[in-house]
Design an enzyme around this catalytic site. Structure first.
Site, PDB file in Angstrom:
ATOM      1  N   ASP A   1       0.526  -1.091   0.114  1.00 51.55           N
ATOM      2  CA  ASP A   1       0.204  -0.285  -0.094  1.00 51.55           C
ATOM      3  C   ASP A   1       1.094   0.980   0.345  1.00 51.55           C
ATOM      4  OD1 ASP A   1      -2.172   1.609   0.789  1.00 51.55           O
ATOM      5  OD2 ASP A   1      -3.618  -0.150   1.056  1.00 51.55           O
TER       6      ASP A   1
ATOM      7  N   HIS B   1      -3.693   6.133   3.817  1.00 51.25           N
ATOM      8  CA  HIS B   1      -4.394   5.073   2.917  1.00 51.25           C
ATOM      9  C   HIS B   1      -3.391   3.395   3.813  1.00 51.25           C
ATOM     10  CE1 HIS B   1      -5.876   1.721   0.282  1.00 51.25           C
ATOM     11  NE2 HIS B   1      -6.895   2.381   0.366  1.00 51.25           N
TER      12      HIS B   1
ATOM     13  N   SER C   1     -11.613  -0.731  -1.132  1.00 53.87           N
ATOM     14  CA  SER C   1      -9.658  -0.603   0.069  1.00 53.87           C
ATOM     15  C   SER C   1     -10.588  -0.591   1.828  1.00 53.87           C
ATOM     16  CB  SER C   1      -9.579   0.480  -0.246  1.00 53.87           C
ATOM     17  OG  SER C   1      -8.779   0.922  -1.061  1.00 53.87           O
TER      18      SER C   1
END
Length: 594
Positions: A165, A232, A412
């Site tokens: 990520d 994220h 996600s």
């Protein structure tokens, strides 16, 4: 006539009793109270050097004498490891009757203490993390993933999860579980750290201005607006394995697993080449010029993707990872279109995850279609932040700020729920292959309580149900229709049968010889319960008998029934009777798979 096929009931229905708090030994002259519920036995501690403390015969005689005084029939059963005597009361006694018997012992100067032999139960203690109440995605009955019910079986201990990520920004709710990772971003402009691949996967921020990344095929600027740092990868990591029980923040699904941050996304996203190297390295493969991974991942989470077909290069990297025993979990995408047009969601040998909202519908943004394997909570913040997925974050907008928590939505957010579940399964059954883990997750998913247009795979993942089936075998997904009732039905302790009904439609002819009956009943003492399946024609079979020797909690298993003597269509019932007093429970859900 229905019959249970011998040997097909699940081997794991509950968990072994957890150790309770030690019972304090009362001081001489102290009064030990009877428990609030019925009492079957007493633990009697005699003072040292007394005859009853040293002789079983003397203890047996004393029990009989005390019983006469109290008007009850007492009997010495056995000596405990501490030397105390276990005394049976002949039958369950209420609080007042038990207190009378205990008073007879307390009046004896040779007795140091007398206490009831209390029943203790396996408990999955609710985490004390301050934001746990926000995590509807873990525990809510309607559309949560039933995660706490799996923690008695596994917490991810010893399992390594790689999060491919944006990297990792320091957070105290994650720090205890984070191990060394790697930064694979090769473009120094994208990485914003001044160098290429290195051993520091720190997230330096992915903020962008409108049009920074050029234009799309329609000539529109990418991004189409200014954006701030997403952090994220840190949000994804929190869902998987945030520290749990530490009195702060959130609870991670596999909270004893380790997290390996592998950085591939930065300014303007990431590249296939970097992602391929990351997949290879994270799973224990060799990447030229990069030191070997000392902690190859058992599970990889990739909450990332883009349009187009799965390239052979990416597919080869995934195949290599799976061949090394690593389960690969990917997000389906957030464009409300068929996930077949998005990679790596459309790659083979991955678990592709769609997102559901708090009501159990496919989230409005979630991709869908035949390539979706399963659905997990992804939230929908458009309906309010309380409906999003709450996890670890940072306050920094265009620079590093302070640690915090926030609600996000997306596939996600759904994917790490499945990565966490895969980690739980890996601990519970280390010999399971990635294909077996995927199959078990899909087999044990439950029907989405809301709507799904376009295809949501096997349904909503259920952690407790999946861990109940995680026995190292290769479960096969159901091939027929699935019917589920998730409405709670209270089971009283009055020896009165209660039923939960399922209306089965759209199936002609008789039921199969191998009808699957998945049962989830919450009860502190499952030995109290008799469980029966009642067919539409009134015929019934006993799935489980009551038995005082079974002291574990809960019934979470799947029975296989020869139901060929009854028509498939009609109303089926699960009938449950609590044959003993003292405890109550409820039918949480049950499912028929034809």
């Amino acid at each position: 006539m229905l019959a249970v096929v011998p040997g097909t009931a699940g081997a794991v229905e509950g968990s072994a009793p957890a150790a309770g708090a030690p019972l304090p030994a009362p001081q001489p002259g102290a009064v030990a109270q009877a428990s609030d519920g019925p009492v079957e036995r007493l633990i009697v501690g005699y003072k040292s050097k007394t005859t009853e403390a040293e002789s079983n015969d003397a203890a047996a005689k004393d029990a009989k004498d005390k019983g006469k005084k109290a008007g009850e029939s007492l009997a010495f059963e056995r000596r405990l490891g501490t030397g105390a005597a276990l005394v049976g009361l002949g039958a369950e006694l209420g609080k007042e009757e038990a207190a009378d018997v205990m008073a007879a012992f307390r009046a004896d100067p040779d007795v140091e203490y007398v206490v009831p032999d209390r029943r203790v139960y396996a408990t999955a203690v609710e985490p004390n993390d301050t934001d746990y109440a926000r995590q509807w995605d873990l525990f809510e009955a309607a559309a949560g993933m039933n995660v706490p019910g799996a923690w008695d079986k596994a917490t991810g201990a010893g399992v390594k999860v790689a999060v491919i990520d944006t990297g990792y920004v320091a957070h105290s709710d994650l720090a205890a579980n984070v191990i060394a990772g790697y930064d694979f971003i090769s473009d120094t402009r994208m990485s914003r750290d001044g160098d290429g691949p290195d051993g520091n996967p720190a997230d330096t921020g992915d903020w962008m201005n409108k049009g920074d990344c050029g234009v799309d095929r329609f000539g529109r600027p990418v991004p189409d607006r200014d954006t701030n740092n997403s952090w994220h990868g840190t949000h994804v990591a929190g869902t998987i394995a945030a520290t749990t029980g530490n009195g702060k923040g959130i609870a991670g699904i596999a909270h004893h697993a380790t997290l390996q941050p592998v950085r591939v996304l930065g300014w303007c996203g990431g590249t296939d080449a970097d992602i391929i190297n990351a997949i290879t390295w994270a799973s224990g493969g060799t990447v030229q010029g990069v030191p070997a991974n000392p902690s190859p991942a058992d599970v990889i989470n990739m909450s990332l993707g883009g349009g187009g077909a799965c390239s052979p290069a990416t597919q080869n990297a995934i195949n290599g990872a799976v061949g090394r025993g690593t389960t690969v979990v990917v997000a389906a995408g957030n464009d409300n279109v068929n996930a077949a047009d998005f990679q790596p969601a459309n790659c083979n040998n991955v678990i592709t995850v769609a997102a559901s909202d708090r009501q159990g519908n496919r989230a409005a943004y979630s991709n869908y279609g035949a390539v979706v394997d399963v659905t997990a909570p992804g939230g929908e913040t458009a309906l309010g932040s309380a409906n999003g997925i709450w996890s670890t974050l940072n306050t920094g907008i265009r620079s590093l700020g302070n640690e915090t928590y926030a609600a996000y939505q997306g596939t996600s957010m759904a994917a790490p729920h499945i990565a966490g579940l895969a980690a739980l399964m890996n601990q519970a059954s280390p010999s399971m292959t990635p294909a077996q883990i995927e199959s078990a997750i899909k087999t044990n998913a439950r029907t989405l309580p809301g709507s799904c247009s376009g295809g949501c795979g096997a349904g909503l993942a259920d952690a407790a149900r999946t861990l109940g089936a995680s026995d190292g075998t290769n479960p096969q997904p159901p091939t027929g229709k699935v019917f589920t009732n998730t409405a709670n039905v209270t089971v009283p302790d009055t020896n009165t049968p209660v039923t939960s009904s399922l209306a089965v439609t759209g199936i002609s002819g008789n039921a199969p010889t191998s009808l699957k009956v998945a049962v989830d009943i919450k009860h502190p003492y499952r030995g109290d319960l008799r469980i029966e399946l009642v067919a539409p024609n009134g015929g019934s079979t006993q799935l489980k008998a009551a038995g005082s020797g079974d002291s574990a909690a809960n019934v979470l298993t799947t029975y296989t029934v020869d139901a060929s003597g009854a028509a498939a269509g009609g109303t089926w019932k699960l009938r449950v009777t609590d044959v003993y007093s003292g405890d109550t429970g409820y039918i949480d859900s049950w499912t028929l798979t034809f």
